[in-house]
Motif scaffolding. Sequence first.
Motif, short mmCIF file in Angstrom:
data_model
loop_
_atom_site.label_atom_id
_atom_site.label_comp_id
_atom_site.label_asym_id
_atom_site.label_seq_id
_atom_site.Cartn_x
_atom_site.Cartn_y
_atom_site.Cartn_z
N TRP A 1 0.83 -1.19 0.00
CA TRP A 1 0.00 0.00 0.00
C TRP A 1 0.87 1.25 0.00
O TRP A 1 0.63 2.21 -0.74
N GLU A 2 1.92 1.23 0.80
CA GLU A 2 2.82 2.38 0.88
C GLU A 2 3.52 2.64 -0.46
O GLU A 2 3.64 3.78 -0.91
N ARG A 3 3.99 1.57 -1.10
CA ARG A 3 4.68 1.72 -2.39
C ARG A 3 3.71 2.22 -3.46
O ARG A 3 4.08 3.07 -4.30
N MET A 4 2.49 1.70 -3.46
CA MET A 4 1.52 2.12 -4.46
C MET A 4 1.13 3.59 -4.26
O MET A 4 0.99 4.35 -5.22
N ASN A 5 0.99 4.00 -2.99
CA ASN A 5 0.71 5.41 -2.72
C ASN A 5 1.87 6.29 -3.15
O ASN A 5 1.67 7.42 -3.64
N ALA A 6 3.09 5.80 -2.95
CA ALA A 6 4.27 6.56 -3.37
C ALA A 6 4.30 6.70 -4.89
O ALA A 6 4.66 7.77 -5.41
N MET A 7 3.91 5.65 -5.62
CA MET A 7 3.82 5.74 -7.07
C MET A 7 2.83 6.82 -7.47
O MET A 7 3.09 7.63 -8.37
#
Length: 223
Positions: free
Chosen positions: A208-214
């Motif tokens: 979730w964190e990586r996708m939000n960062a994207m």
Amino acid sequence: MTDFVLHGIPGSPYVRTVALTLEEKDLNWRLAAVPMGGHRTPEYRAIHPFHKIPTLDHGDFRLYETIAILRYLDSMADAPALVPGDARSVARMDQVISITACYVAPRISGALSFPRRVGPMIGMAVDEEALAAAIEPAAETLEEVARLLGDQPFLAGDAITLADLMLAPHISFLPEFEEGRQLLAPHANIDAWITRMETRPGMVATTWERMNAMAAARETVAA
């Protein structure tokens, strides 16, 4: 090969399933993030006529319905194969995919993980009575998943398939809240499977964190 564009809400299990498959197949892709609730807008209806997520663009080819997307992505690269080579394993894979969509998604993700894990983050009140009522059907569903998994490393046998990529985003939330941990307690095989899946590079890349960062990075570039 033309890059793939994944339209969806970061954190959605269905969006993550497609992202996982793109990662497993080592295909170039980017996230076109949809804000929470944004799939209900008229603008998104131009992308998906039924206001669901995800939607995938590949050049001028647009595709929605998660299972159709997964099958399409598996055909885009020979290795690793994410559909087994024998009929019984394919049938088991398809069975677990269907169980995930028909039972895991509403009974576990919708009834427990979202209200307990996601809802409070977006200001939703937790309905404790509804959560309590959801435990029995969730336990029933998880018991059957545990039975089908047995002592195999993956859901359709020795190799990862689309079934694992479909189920993992739904089940991976369970260790993060008390009811989920209680549901997992009788099923050491599912707990071990979650650990096995969480170590895969695709799972690491699509948190979730990586996708939000994207999503944030894309917004910064657009600005």
